[in-house]
Design a protein around this motif. Sequence first.
Motif, PDB file in Angstrom:
ATOM      1  N   GLN A  65       0.835  -1.200   0.000  1.00 32.03           N
ATOM      2  CA  GLN A  65       0.000   0.000   0.000  1.00 32.03           C
ATOM      3  C   GLN A  65       0.868   1.248   0.000  1.00 32.03           C
ATOM      4  N   ALA A  66       1.942   1.234   0.792  1.00 27.78           N
ATOM      5  CA  ALA A  66       2.822   2.395   0.937  1.00 27.78           C
ATOM      6  C   ALA A  66       4.072   2.226   0.080  1.00 27.78           C
ATOM      7  N   ARG A  67       4.509   3.316  -0.540  1.00 30.08           N
ATOM      8  CA  ARG A  67       5.700   3.279  -1.373  1.00 30.08           C
ATOM      9  C   ARG A  67       6.939   2.908  -0.558  1.00 30.08           C
ATOM     10  N   VAL A 113       5.764 -13.347 -10.564  1.00 30.07           N
ATOM     11  CA  VAL A 113       5.634 -12.410  -9.447  1.00 30.07           C
ATOM     12  C   VAL A 113       4.735 -11.264  -9.875  1.00 30.07           C
ATOM     13  N   MET A 114       3.688 -11.042  -9.084  1.00 28.72           N
ATOM     14  CA  MET A 114       2.743  -9.956  -9.342  1.00 28.72           C
ATOM     15  C   MET A 114       2.914  -8.895  -8.267  1.00 28.72           C
ATOM     16  N   LEU A 115       3.196  -7.668  -8.681  1.00 27.98           N
ATOM     17  CA  LEU A 115       3.359  -6.555  -7.754  1.00 27.98           C
ATOM     18  C   LEU A 115       2.055  -5.766  -7.723  1.00 27.98           C
ATOM     19  N   ALA A 116       1.335  -5.853  -6.628  1.00 28.86           N
ATOM     20  CA  ALA A 116       0.005  -5.258  -6.524  1.00 28.86           C
ATOM     21  C   ALA A 116      -0.007  -4.183  -5.453  1.00 28.86           C
ATOM     22  N   GLY A 117      -0.773  -3.149  -5.717  1.00 25.91           N
ATOM     23  CA  GLY A 117      -0.921  -2.073  -4.739  1.00 25.91           C
ATOM     24  C   GLY A 117      -0.245  -0.797  -5.199  1.00 25.91           C
ATOM     25  N   PRO A 118      -0.722   0.361  -4.699  1.00 27.95           N
ATOM     26  CA  PRO A 118      -0.184   1.661  -5.127  1.00 27.95           C
ATOM     27  C   PRO A 118       1.253   1.895  -4.715  1.00 27.95           C
ATOM     28  N   GLY A 119       1.762   1.134  -3.742  1.00 23.37           N
ATOM     29  CA  GLY A 119       3.139   1.319  -3.316  1.00 23.37           C
ATOM     30  C   GLY A 119       4.162   1.026  -4.402  1.00 23.37           C
ATOM     31  N   TRP A 120       3.779   0.200  -5.396  1.00 20.92           N
ATOM     32  CA  TRP A 120       4.706  -0.179  -6.458  1.00 20.92           C
ATOM     33  C   TRP A 120       4.719   0.822  -7.607  1.00 20.92           C
ATOM     34  N   ALA A 121       3.865   1.819  -7.577  1.00 17.63           N
ATOM     35  CA  ALA A 121       3.799   2.786  -8.675  1.00 17.63           C
ATOM     36  C   ALA A 121       5.153   3.460  -8.876  1.00 17.63           C
ATOM     37  N   GLY A 122       5.632   3.448 -10.121  1.00 17.98           N
ATOM     38  CA  GLY A 122       6.907   4.090 -10.436  1.00 17.98           C
ATOM     39  C   GLY A 122       8.129   3.268 -10.108  1.00 17.98           C
ATOM     40  N   ARG A 123       7.934   2.080  -9.537  1.00 21.38           N
ATOM     41  CA  ARG A 123       9.064   1.214  -9.222  1.00 21.38           C
ATOM     42  C   ARG A 123       9.400   0.350 -10.439  1.00 21.38           C
ATOM     43  N   PRO A 124      10.688   0.144 -10.720  1.00 19.93           N
ATOM     44  CA  PRO A 124      11.045  -0.742 -11.837  1.00 19.93           C
ATOM     45  C   PRO A 124      10.629  -2.175 -11.536  1.00 19.93           C
ATOM     46  N   ALA A 125      10.050  -2.839 -12.544  1.00 17.53           N
ATOM     47  CA  ALA A 125       9.578  -4.211 -12.336  1.00 17.53           C
ATOM     48  C   ALA A 125       9.722  -5.023 -13.620  1.00 17.53           C
ATOM     49  N   PRO A 126      10.937  -5.141 -14.160  1.00 22.67           N
ATOM     50  CA  PRO A 126      11.109  -5.915 -15.400  1.00 22.67           C
ATOM     51  C   PRO A 126      10.755  -7.381 -15.210  1.00 22.67           C
ATOM     52  N   GLY A 127       9.916  -7.889 -16.104  1.00 18.64           N
ATOM     53  CA  GLY A 127       9.537  -9.295 -16.058  1.00 18.64           C
ATOM     54  C   GLY A 127       8.492  -9.633 -15.031  1.00 18.64           C
ATOM     55  N   MET A 128       7.927  -8.634 -14.347  1.00 20.27           N
ATOM     56  CA  MET A 128       6.918  -8.898 -13.320  1.00 20.27           C
ATOM     57  C   MET A 128       5.579  -8.299 -13.731  1.00 20.27           C
ATOM     58  N   SER A 129       4.500  -8.899 -13.237  1.00 22.24           N
ATOM     59  CA  SER A 129       3.152  -8.458 -13.585  1.00 22.24           C
ATOM     60  C   SER A 129       2.735  -7.287 -12.703  1.00 22.24           C
ATOM     61  N   ARG A 130       2.047  -6.301 -13.310  1.00 21.98           N
ATOM     62  CA  ARG A 130       1.553  -5.143 -12.574  1.00 21.98           C
ATOM     63  C   ARG A 130       0.077  -4.960 -12.909  1.00 21.98           C
ATOM     64  N   PRO A 131      -0.836  -5.562 -12.150  1.00 21.79           N
ATOM     65  CA  PRO A 131      -2.271  -5.478 -12.489  1.00 21.79           C
ATOM     66  C   PRO A 131      -2.813  -4.074 -12.277  1.00 21.79           C
ATOM     67  N   THR A 132      -3.824  -3.747 -13.065  1.00 26.83           N
ATOM     68  CA  THR A 132      -4.464  -2.441 -12.945  1.00 26.83           C
ATOM     69  C   THR A 132      -5.649  -2.458 -11.988  1.00 26.83           C
ATOM     70  N   GLY A 133      -6.082  -3.630 -11.573  1.00 28.77           N
ATOM     71  CA  GLY A 133      -7.213  -3.745 -10.671  1.00 28.77           C
ATOM     72  C   GLY A 133      -7.476  -5.205 -10.355  1.00 28.77           C
ATOM     73  N   LEU A 134      -8.535  -5.441  -9.601  1.00 32.97           N
ATOM     74  CA  LEU A 134      -8.842  -6.807  -9.167  1.00 32.97           C
ATOM     75  C   LEU A 134      -9.154  -7.706 -10.351  1.00 32.97           C
ATOM     76  N   LYS A 135      -9.972  -7.243 -11.286  1.00 30.83           N
ATOM     77  CA  LYS A 135     -10.323  -8.065 -12.444  1.00 30.83           C
ATOM     78  C   LYS A 135      -9.080  -8.407 -13.262  1.00 30.83           C
ATOM     79  N   ASP A 136      -8.223  -7.433 -13.480  1.00 28.22           N
ATOM     80  CA  ASP A 136      -6.987  -7.671 -14.237  1.00 28.22           C
ATOM     81  C   ASP A 136      -6.105  -8.692 -13.527  1.00 28.22           C
ATOM     82  N   ALA A 137      -5.996  -8.582 -12.205  1.00 24.98           N
ATOM     83  CA  ALA A 137      -5.187  -9.537 -11.440  1.00 24.98           C
ATOM     84  C   ALA A 137      -5.749 -10.943 -11.561  1.00 24.98           C
ATOM     85  N   LEU A 138      -7.086 -11.083 -11.456  1.00 26.84           N
ATOM     86  CA  LEU A 138      -7.705 -12.403 -11.567  1.00 26.84           C
ATOM     87  C   LEU A 138      -7.503 -12.992 -12.964  1.00 26.84           C
ATOM     88  N   ASP A 139      -7.650 -12.165 -13.990  1.00 31.82           N
ATOM     89  CA  ASP A 139      -7.440 -12.656 -15.355  1.00 31.82           C
ATOM     90  C   ASP A 139      -6.013 -13.151 -15.551  1.00 31.82           C
TER      91      ASP A 139
END
Length: 333
Positions: free
Chosen positions: A267-269, A296-322
Motif C-alpha cells: 500500500q505504501a511506497r 511475481v505480481m506486484l500489486a498495490g499503489p506502493g509499487w507505482a513508479g518502481r522498476p519491475a522488469p519481467g513482473m506483472s503489474r495489475p491495474t485492478g482486481l479483475k486484471d489480477a484475476l485474469d
Amino acid sequence: MDEFEQKGDEVPGAAVTTGALARRLGVSPTTLRSWDRRYGIGPAVRADGRHRRWTPRDVLMVETMCRLASSGVPPAEAARHARQSAGGLPDGTAPPAPAGRPVRARASHAAGALPLGNVRQECRGLARAAVRLDAPAVGERLAAAVEQHGIVIAWQEVMVPTLHAVGRKWASSGDRYIEVEHLLSWHVSTTLRRVASPDAPEALAAAGPVMLACVPGEQHTLAIEALNAGLNELRLPTRMFGAAVPAEALTAAVRRLGPSAVVLWAQARSAATPVLARQVADTRWGVKGARRQPLVMLAGPGWAGRPAPGMSRPTGLKDALDTLASVYGAVAP
C-alpha cells in the motif's frame, strides 16, 4: 430504484412493515425493535396486536432518530427529539410539503453525510448501517452484495467506495469516525474470508498455489483478501500469508510450496522494495534441469513508479484475476 421499492411492500401514505422500513433506512430489523423497546421509538399501532406497521408519522420519527444518532447525539436524547418532532403529526398522514412544492418521498439522511458521490444504492445502505455501528446490517448487506454481484463487483463498486467515504470522513473529522472505519473494515474482511474455498481441481493443485502476502512493514490486507476470495470463486489454489511477511519467510515459503505465482501487496511506497521483489522472482525449486520459478505480481499503489522488469503489474482486481487465471489456463468470469 431503492431496494424497498423493488420489494413492493411500501406504498406512499400507507403503513409499512418493519422489514421494509429497515431496508429503507439501512438498519437491521433488530435495531428498530431495540429502539422501540429501549426508547419508545416504535409504531403506535400493531396489526392484530402483534405485527408492527409503521405509519408515516412513525417513519418520520425513526428517520429523525437515525439522523440525530448518526451525527453523534446520544441515543436517549435523539429519541426524545425524534418523539417531539413527530408529536404534532396525526396518525396516517404524511409529513406536509412546503407550499408550492410537489410532495416527494422523504429521503433518509442517516448516512451521516458521508461523501459517497455517485455510487450504487448498496453503498448508501451500507454506509448508513456502518455509521450507526449496526453490525448485523453491515454483515447482511456485504454478504448480499457478494451473493448478488460476485467478488469483483462487490469489492470494486460496493466495498471500496464505502471504505473510501468513511476514510475521507475520518480524515476531515479528526478521530470521530475511526470506530466506523474499524467496524466496516472488520466486516469486509469477515465477508471476504467467508467466500467458499473448495478444493481446486487436482491438475491445478499440482501446478502449485498462488501465494498472497503483504511485503515487510505492510499491514493493509483487505485488497489481497479480496483477490484471495476472487481466486476461491475460480477454484484456484491459494495460500494466504497476510500482513507484513518477513523477507526470509517469503523466500522460504516459495521454496517449500513451489507456487505458480506470488502476489506481493504494498500500500505504501516506503514498503515496496524492488530488491525483495527480484529476490522472490529469482527463487527457484525443483530438480536439476527442470527448475522452476514463480510469476511475481506486484500489486498495490506502493509499487507505482518502481522498476519491475519481467513482473506483472495489475491495474485492478479483475486484471489480477485474469492474469492469475491464465497461468492455470483457466478463464475468469
